[in-house]
Design a protein around this motif. Sequence first.
Motif, PDB file in Angstrom:
ATOM      1  N   HIS A  13       0.817  -1.213   0.000  1.00 14.71           N
ATOM      2  CA  HIS A  13       0.000   0.000   0.000  1.00 14.71           C
ATOM      3  C   HIS A  13       0.854   1.268   0.000  1.00 14.71           C
ATOM      4  CE1 HIS A  13      -3.494  -2.498   0.692  1.00 14.71           C
ATOM      5  NE2 HIS A  13      -2.844  -3.084   1.676  1.00 14.71           N
ATOM      6  N   SER A  14       2.159   1.111  -0.072  1.00 16.80           N
ATOM      7  CA  SER A  14       3.063   2.261  -0.052  1.00 16.80           C
ATOM      8  C   SER A  14       2.874   3.098  -1.302  1.00 16.80           C
ATOM      9  CB  SER A  14       4.514   1.786   0.010  1.00 16.80           C
ATOM     10  OG  SER A  14       4.733   1.063   1.181  1.00 16.80           O
ATOM     11  N   GLY A  15       3.121   4.375  -1.155  1.00 16.90           N
ATOM     12  CA  GLY A  15       2.994   5.287  -2.283  1.00 16.90           C
ATOM     13  C   GLY A  15       4.082   5.064  -3.320  1.00 16.90           C
ATOM     14  N   ALA A  16       3.831   5.498  -4.527  1.00 14.18           N
ATOM     15  CA  ALA A  16       4.785   5.342  -5.624  1.00 14.18           C
ATOM     16  C   ALA A  16       6.034   6.189  -5.414  1.00 14.18           C
ATOM     17  CB  ALA A  16       4.113   5.707  -6.939  1.00 14.18           C
ATOM     18  N   GLU A  17       5.935   7.209  -4.562  1.00 13.91           N
ATOM     19  CA  GLU A  17       7.071   8.091  -4.312  1.00 13.91           C
ATOM     20  C   GLU A  17       8.121   7.449  -3.417  1.00 13.91           C
ATOM     21  OE1 GLU A  17       3.817   9.173  -3.423  1.00 13.91           O
ATOM     22  OE2 GLU A  17       3.539   9.814  -5.471  1.00 13.91           O
ATOM     23  N   GLY A  18       7.819   6.311  -2.826  1.00 11.40           N
ATOM     24  CA  GLY A  18       8.775   5.627  -1.958  1.00 11.40           C
ATOM     25  C   GLY A  18       8.853   6.205  -0.566  1.00 11.40           C
ATOM     26  N   ASP A  19       7.868   6.994  -0.177  1.00 11.63           N
ATOM     27  CA  ASP A  19       7.875   7.635   1.144  1.00 11.63           C
ATOM     28  C   ASP A  19       7.229   6.713   2.181  1.00 11.63           C
ATOM     29  OD1 ASP A  19       5.472   7.871  -0.113  1.00 11.63           O
ATOM     30  OD2 ASP A  19       5.047   9.872   0.605  1.00 11.63           O
ATOM     31  N   CYS A  20       7.982   5.696   2.583  1.00  8.51           N
ATOM     32  CA  CYS A  20       7.436   4.743   3.539  1.00  8.51           C
ATOM     33  C   CYS A  20       8.587   4.120   4.329  1.00  8.51           C
ATOM     34  CB  CYS A  20       6.635   3.672   2.825  1.00  8.51           C
ATOM     35  SG  CYS A  20       7.580   2.822   1.560  1.00  8.51           S
ATOM     36  N   VAL A  21       8.245   3.224   5.181  1.00  4.42           N
ATOM     37  CA  VAL A  21       9.243   2.495   5.944  1.00  4.42           C
ATOM     38  C   VAL A  21       9.218   1.037   5.529  1.00  4.42           C
ATOM     39  CG1 VAL A  21       9.127   4.058   7.928  1.00  4.42           C
ATOM     40  CG2 VAL A  21       7.669   2.037   7.861  1.00  4.42           C
ATOM     41  N   GLU A  22      10.300   0.360   5.829  1.00  9.47           N
ATOM     42  CA  GLU A  22      10.402  -1.069   5.610  1.00  9.47           C
ATOM     43  C   GLU A  22      10.641  -1.727   6.960  1.00  9.47           C
ATOM     44  OE1 GLU A  22      12.475  -1.267   1.247  1.00  9.47           O
ATOM     45  OE2 GLU A  22      13.779  -0.918   2.947  1.00  9.47           O
ATOM     46  N   VAL A  23      10.183  -2.946   7.115  1.00  4.67           N
ATOM     47  CA  VAL A  23      10.405  -3.677   8.362  1.00  4.67           C
ATOM     48  C   VAL A  23      11.063  -5.017   8.054  1.00  4.67           C
ATOM     49  CG1 VAL A  23       8.486  -2.588   9.589  1.00  4.67           C
ATOM     50  CG2 VAL A  23       8.105  -4.715   8.375  1.00  4.67           C
ATOM     51  N   ALA A  24      11.835  -5.486   9.018  1.00  3.94           N
ATOM     52  CA  ALA A  24      12.448  -6.812   8.965  1.00  3.94           C
ATOM     53  C   ALA A  24      12.197  -7.453  10.322  1.00  3.94           C
ATOM     54  CB  ALA A  24      13.937  -6.721   8.683  1.00  3.94           C
ATOM     55  N   VAL A  25      11.824  -8.727  10.308  1.00  4.08           N
ATOM     56  CA  VAL A  25      11.438  -9.406  11.539  1.00  4.08           C
ATOM     57  C   VAL A  25      12.356 -10.600  11.786  1.00  4.08           C
ATOM     58  CG1 VAL A  25       9.554 -10.595  12.709  1.00  4.08           C
ATOM     59  CG2 VAL A  25       9.046  -8.702  11.181  1.00  4.08           C
ATOM     60  N   THR A  26      12.835 -10.713  13.023  1.00  2.53           N
ATOM     61  CA  THR A  26      13.567 -11.892  13.483  1.00  2.53           C
ATOM     62  C   THR A  26      12.720 -12.513  14.593  1.00  2.53           C
ATOM     63  OG1 THR A  26      14.812 -10.853  15.278  1.00  2.53           O
ATOM     64  CG2 THR A  26      15.742 -10.666  13.057  1.00  2.53           C
ATOM     65  N   PRO A  27      13.100 -13.659  15.114  1.00  2.00           N
ATOM     66  CA  PRO A  27      12.317 -14.246  16.199  1.00  2.00           C
ATOM     67  C   PRO A  27      12.194 -13.346  17.434  1.00  2.00           C
ATOM     68  CG  PRO A  27      13.744 -15.899  15.250  1.00  2.00           C
ATOM     69  CD  PRO A  27      14.124 -14.585  14.626  1.00  2.00           C
ATOM     70  N   GLU A  28      13.157 -12.462  17.659  1.00  2.00           N
ATOM     71  CA  GLU A  28      13.140 -11.619  18.863  1.00  2.00           C
ATOM     72  C   GLU A  28      12.942 -10.132  18.607  1.00  2.00           C
ATOM     73  OE1 GLU A  28      16.513 -12.343  21.317  1.00  2.00           O
ATOM     74  OE2 GLU A  28      16.412 -14.508  21.032  1.00  2.00           O
ATOM     75  N   PHE A  29      13.279  -9.657  17.421  1.00  3.79           N
ATOM     76  CA  PHE A  29      13.300  -8.218  17.167  1.00  3.79           C
ATOM     77  C   PHE A  29      12.595  -7.845  15.869  1.00  3.79           C
ATOM     78  CE2 PHE A  29      17.076  -9.179  19.671  1.00  3.79           C
ATOM     79  CZ  PHE A  29      16.922  -8.293  20.710  1.00  3.79           C
ATOM     80  N   VAL A  30      12.243  -6.548  15.776  1.00  2.84           N
ATOM     81  CA  VAL A  30      11.712  -5.966  14.545  1.00  2.84           C
ATOM     82  C   VAL A  30      12.572  -4.747  14.227  1.00  2.84           C
ATOM     83  CG1 VAL A  30       9.748  -4.825  13.462  1.00  2.84           C
ATOM     84  CG2 VAL A  30       9.365  -6.763  14.985  1.00  2.84           C
ATOM     85  N   GLY A  31      13.064  -4.677  13.008  1.00  3.34           N
ATOM     86  CA  GLY A  31      13.839  -3.530  12.558  1.00  3.34           C
ATOM     87  C   GLY A  31      12.987  -2.663  11.652  1.00  3.34           C
ATOM     88  N   VAL A  32      13.206  -1.357  11.723  1.00  2.00           N
ATOM     89  CA  VAL A  32      12.465  -0.396  10.903  1.00  2.00           C
ATOM     90  C   VAL A  32      13.473   0.563  10.275  1.00  2.00           C
ATOM     91  CG1 VAL A  32      10.652   1.356  10.906  1.00  2.00           C
ATOM     92  CG2 VAL A  32      10.533  -0.530  12.529  1.00  2.00           C
ATOM     93  N   ARG A  33      13.316   0.812   8.983  1.00  3.23           N
ATOM     94  CA  ARG A  33      14.207   1.762   8.306  1.00  3.23           C
ATOM     95  C   ARG A  33      13.427   2.549   7.261  1.00  3.23           C
ATOM     96  NH1 ARG A  33      17.908  -2.178   4.432  1.00  3.23           N
ATOM     97  NH2 ARG A  33      16.234  -2.719   2.968  1.00  3.23           N
ATOM     98  N   ASP A  34      13.997   3.654   6.848  1.00  2.00           N
ATOM     99  CA  ASP A  34      13.421   4.508   5.807  1.00  2.00           C
ATOM    100  C   ASP A  34      13.709   3.886   4.450  1.00  2.00           C
ATOM    101  OD1 ASP A  34      12.795   6.521   3.986  1.00  2.00           O
ATOM    102  OD2 ASP A  34      13.778   8.098   5.130  1.00  2.00           O
ATOM    103  N   SER A  35      12.675   3.678   3.657  1.00  2.00           N
ATOM    104  CA  SER A  35      12.872   3.037   2.356  1.00  2.00           C
ATOM    105  C   SER A  35      13.673   3.908   1.384  1.00  2.00           C
ATOM    106  CB  SER A  35      11.533   2.662   1.728  1.00  2.00           C
ATOM    107  OG  SER A  35      10.773   3.824   1.460  1.00  2.00           O
TER     108      SER A  35
END
Length: 60
Positions: A13-35
Amino acid sequence: MTSDLAVWKKSPHSGAEGDCVEVAVTPEFVGVRDSKDREGGVLVFPKQQWAGFVAALRRS
């Protein structure tokens, strides 16, 4: 720790402009970064804390 965050996902559902975040999930943690700045910083949260954050967003 951040090297464990190998699989990053962005919402379809992210916009075409790329203005969103990305997430990565491990068994213990969630990472968030600027796309738009994938080499920039990564916020890392304990999985339980992230779940609480998402639940609060859904309630609002």
